[in-house]
Write a protein that holds these residues in place. Structure first.
Motif, PDB file in Angstrom:
ATOM      1  N   SER A   9      -4.497  32.396 -74.804  1.00 59.69           N
ATOM      2  CA  SER A   9      -5.782  32.917 -75.166  1.00 59.69           C
ATOM      3  C   SER A   9      -6.713  32.135 -75.999  1.00 59.69           C
ATOM      4  CB  SER A   9      -5.534  34.452 -75.458  1.00 59.69           C
ATOM      5  OG  SER A   9      -6.919  35.058 -75.435  1.00 59.69           O
ATOM      6  N   ARG A  10      -7.835  31.777 -75.663  1.00 61.52           N
ATOM      7  CA  ARG A  10      -8.635  31.138 -76.459  1.00 61.52           C
ATOM      8  C   ARG A  10      -9.290  32.073 -77.596  1.00 61.52           C
ATOM      9  NH1 ARG A  10     -13.990  29.341 -75.578  1.00 61.52           N
ATOM     10  NH2 ARG A  10     -14.386  27.676 -76.924  1.00 61.52           N
ATOM     11  N   THR A  11      -9.990  32.885 -76.776  1.00 61.91           N
ATOM     12  CA  THR A  11     -10.753  34.055 -77.639  1.00 61.91           C
ATOM     13  C   THR A  11     -10.128  35.659 -77.679  1.00 61.91           C
ATOM     14  OG1 THR A  11     -12.214  34.147 -75.337  1.00 61.91           O
ATOM     15  CG2 THR A  11     -12.934  32.508 -77.554  1.00 61.91           C
ATOM     16  N   LYS A  46     -14.310  20.286 -73.769  1.00 64.70           N
ATOM     17  CA  LYS A  46     -12.945  19.483 -73.467  1.00 64.70           C
ATOM     18  C   LYS A  46     -11.840  20.417 -72.647  1.00 64.70           C
ATOM     19  CE  LYS A  46     -10.649  18.842 -77.460  1.00 64.70           C
ATOM     20  NZ  LYS A  46     -10.124  18.363 -78.670  1.00 64.70           N
ATOM     21  N   GLY A  47     -11.892  21.777 -73.008  1.00 66.93           N
ATOM     22  CA  GLY A  47     -10.945  22.464 -72.102  1.00 66.93           C
ATOM     23  C   GLY A  47     -11.345  22.487 -70.661  1.00 66.93           C
ATOM     24  N   GLY A  48     -12.762  22.535 -70.529  1.00 68.12           N
ATOM     25  CA  GLY A  48     -13.368  22.455 -68.784  1.00 68.12           C
ATOM     26  C   GLY A  48     -12.989  21.134 -68.122  1.00 68.12           C
ATOM     27  N   MET A  49     -13.209  20.116 -69.067  1.00 73.85           N
ATOM     28  CA  MET A  49     -12.811  18.690 -68.362  1.00 73.85           C
ATOM     29  C   MET A  49     -11.340  18.800 -67.988  1.00 73.85           C
ATOM     30  SD  MET A  49     -14.948  16.186 -68.375  1.00 73.85           S
ATOM     31  CE  MET A  49     -14.164  14.912 -69.157  1.00 73.85           C
ATOM     32  N   VAL A  78      -9.323  31.943 -66.942  1.00 79.34           N
ATOM     33  CA  VAL A  78      -9.700  30.878 -65.975  1.00 79.34           C
ATOM     34  C   VAL A  78     -10.671  29.897 -66.566  1.00 79.34           C
ATOM     35  CG1 VAL A  78     -11.260  30.420 -63.720  1.00 79.34           C
ATOM     36  CG2 VAL A  78      -9.705  32.422 -63.926  1.00 79.34           C
ATOM     37  N   TRP A  79     -10.240  28.632 -66.646  1.00 75.12           N
ATOM     38  CA  TRP A  79     -11.072  27.370 -67.070  1.00 75.12           C
ATOM     39  C   TRP A  79     -11.476  26.582 -65.817  1.00 75.12           C
ATOM     40  CZ3 TRP A  79      -8.509  24.882 -72.048  1.00 75.12           C
ATOM     41  CH2 TRP A  79      -8.432  25.794 -72.979  1.00 75.12           C
ATOM     42  N   ALA A  80     -12.576  26.506 -65.673  1.00 78.72           N
ATOM     43  CA  ALA A  80     -13.387  25.790 -64.476  1.00 78.72           C
ATOM     44  C   ALA A  80     -12.513  25.875 -63.244  1.00 78.72           C
ATOM     45  CB  ALA A  80     -13.310  24.103 -64.737  1.00 78.72           C
ATOM     46  N   SER A  81     -12.320  27.243 -62.823  1.00 77.42           N
ATOM     47  CA  SER A  81     -11.741  27.842 -61.588  1.00 77.42           C
ATOM     48  C   SER A  81     -10.076  27.340 -61.677  1.00 77.42           C
ATOM     49  CB  SER A  81     -12.311  27.057 -60.368  1.00 77.42           C
ATOM     50  OG  SER A  81     -13.580  27.627 -60.340  1.00 77.42           O
ATOM     51  N   ASN A  82      -9.365  26.988 -62.746  1.00 72.49           N
ATOM     52  CA  ASN A  82      -8.207  26.626 -62.944  1.00 72.49           C
ATOM     53  C   ASN A  82      -7.852  27.313 -63.904  1.00 72.49           C
ATOM     54  OD1 ASN A  82      -5.841  24.962 -62.534  1.00 72.49           O
ATOM     55  ND2 ASN A  82      -7.079  23.358 -61.931  1.00 72.49           N
ATOM     56  N   ARG A 109     -16.478  35.897 -64.098  1.00 78.88           N
ATOM     57  CA  ARG A 109     -16.759  36.308 -62.999  1.00 78.88           C
ATOM     58  C   ARG A 109     -16.047  35.726 -61.863  1.00 78.88           C
ATOM     59  NH1 ARG A 109     -22.933  34.988 -62.977  1.00 78.88           N
ATOM     60  NH2 ARG A 109     -22.474  32.838 -62.819  1.00 78.88           N
ATOM     61  N   GLY A 110     -15.830  34.412 -61.910  1.00 78.27           N
ATOM     62  CA  GLY A 110     -14.914  33.782 -60.759  1.00 78.27           C
ATOM     63  C   GLY A 110     -14.294  32.479 -60.919  1.00 78.27           C
ATOM     64  N   GLY A 111     -13.435  32.174 -59.813  1.00 82.56           N
ATOM     65  CA  GLY A 111     -12.518  30.983 -59.936  1.00 82.56           C
ATOM     66  C   GLY A 111     -11.138  31.853 -60.277  1.00 82.56           C
TER      67      GLY A 111
HETATM   68  C1  LIG Z   1     -13.273  25.685 -70.640  1.00 81.16           C
HETATM   69  C2  LIG Z   1     -13.893  26.876 -70.138  1.00 81.16           C
HETATM   70  C3  LIG Z   1     -14.011  27.134 -68.800  1.00 81.16           C
HETATM   71  C4  LIG Z   1     -14.354  28.623 -67.948  1.00 81.16           C
HETATM   72  N1  LIG Z   1     -14.499  28.580 -66.740  1.00 81.16           N
HETATM   73  C5  LIG Z   1     -14.819  29.583 -66.090  1.00 81.16           C
HETATM   74  C6  LIG Z   1     -14.717  29.862 -64.744  1.00 81.16           C
HETATM   75  O1  LIG Z   1     -14.657  29.020 -63.959  1.00 81.16           O
HETATM   76  N2  LIG Z   1     -15.188  31.009 -64.337  1.00 81.16           N
HETATM   77  C7  LIG Z   1     -15.151  32.085 -65.091  1.00 81.16           C
HETATM   78  O2  LIG Z   1     -15.421  33.141 -64.536  1.00 81.16           O
HETATM   79  N3  LIG Z   1     -15.115  31.987 -66.339  1.00 81.16           N
HETATM   80  C8  LIG Z   1     -14.586  30.719 -66.974  1.00 81.16           C
HETATM   81  N4  LIG Z   1     -14.676  30.633 -68.308  1.00 81.16           N
HETATM   82  C9  LIG Z   1     -14.434  31.994 -69.318  1.00 81.16           C
HETATM   83  C10 LIG Z   1     -13.234  32.608 -69.449  1.00 81.16           C
HETATM   84  O3  LIG Z   1     -12.245  32.517 -68.284  1.00 81.16           O
HETATM   85  C11 LIG Z   1     -13.286  34.085 -69.921  1.00 81.16           C
HETATM   86  O4  LIG Z   1     -14.232  34.149 -70.879  1.00 81.16           O
HETATM   87  C12 LIG Z   1     -11.775  34.472 -70.395  1.00 81.16           C
HETATM   88  O5  LIG Z   1     -11.662  35.911 -70.174  1.00 81.16           O
HETATM   89  C13 LIG Z   1     -11.552  34.018 -71.697  1.00 81.16           C
HETATM   90  O6  LIG Z   1     -10.184  34.670 -72.113  1.00 81.16           O
HETATM   91  P1  LIG Z   1      -9.600  34.123 -73.509  1.00 81.16           P
HETATM   92  O7  LIG Z   1     -10.334  34.964 -74.473  1.00 81.16           O
HETATM   93  O8  LIG Z   1      -8.116  34.825 -73.406  1.00 81.16           O
HETATM   94  O9  LIG Z   1      -9.588  32.701 -73.759  1.00 81.16           O
HETATM   95  C14 LIG Z   1     -14.218  29.708 -68.901  1.00 81.16           C
HETATM   96  C15 LIG Z   1     -13.820  29.539 -70.454  1.00 81.16           C
HETATM   97  C16 LIG Z   1     -13.679  28.254 -70.838  1.00 81.16           C
HETATM   98  C17 LIG Z   1     -13.323  28.145 -72.458  1.00 81.16           C
END
Ligand SMILES: Cc1cc2nc3c(=O)[nH]c(=O)nc-3n(C[C@H](O)[C@H](O)[C@H](O)COP(=O)(O)O)c2cc1C
Length: 153
Positions: A9-11, A46-49, A78-82, A109-111
């Protein structure tokens, strides 16, 4: 059934959900950490990439051996639908030690569908059950969590 919940969990959104599940299942839990490698705006990019390109990155040593468990629950944002890169890294290292797997993810909301599919692909396992929580669900996650837990038992 001996169960381990592994999450990153990042946040703290996924962390909050992981802790509710852990309490309800009374299972072991392991947070994957990486010394805040993905903190802040640069970390976000960086995380998205890394997630989109399916790169691994360094994670801290784990304390629980997944092969000691009947079921491993994987939780990831979810990061970049992954799945998030630290979870991808964990699975690349330990997927062979996982017997049965269930997974959940949080997102805005998606991915989530592709993120959950990618977890199945990397582990080579069909999940016992899955769950996704969007920003809307996070406000009131109990119902989805209860269904997830019922499906696991
Ligand atoms: C690098 C990155 C990419 C993300 N890509 C998506 C995405 O593709 N779709 C989406 O709905 N949220 C996306 N998010 C939002 C996170 O999935 C969402 O805020 C999540 O609940 C954060 O969880 P955490 O607090 O445990 O890190 C992204 C967040 C980050 C940091």
């Amino acid at each position: 059934m001996k169960t381990l919940l592994v999450y990153y969990s990042r946040t703290d959104v996924t962390k909050k959900i992981a802790e509710i599940i852990q309490e309800k299942l009374n299972c072991d839990i392991e947070e994957i950490t990486d010394n805040n490698r993905y903190k802040g705006a640069i970390g976000y990019l960086k995380g998205g990439m890394n997630a989109a390109m399916r790169r691994t990155s360094e994670i801290n040593p784990i304390s629980k051996n997944p092969s000691d468990y009947d079921l491993v629950i994987i939780g990831t944002p979810v990061w970049a639908s992954n799945m998030a890169t630290p979870i991808y890294t964990y699975l690349m290292k330990y997927n062979k030690e996982i017997k049965k797997m269930a997974s959940f993810c949080t997102c805005i909301r998606g991915g989530y569908d592709s993120a959950l599919e990618n977890i199945s692909e990397v582990t080579g396992k069909k999940p016992v059950t899955t769950m996704f929580l969007t920003s809307k669900d996070i406000e009131n996650p109990q119902e989805k969590i209860n269904t997830f837990i019922t499906n696991i038992k």
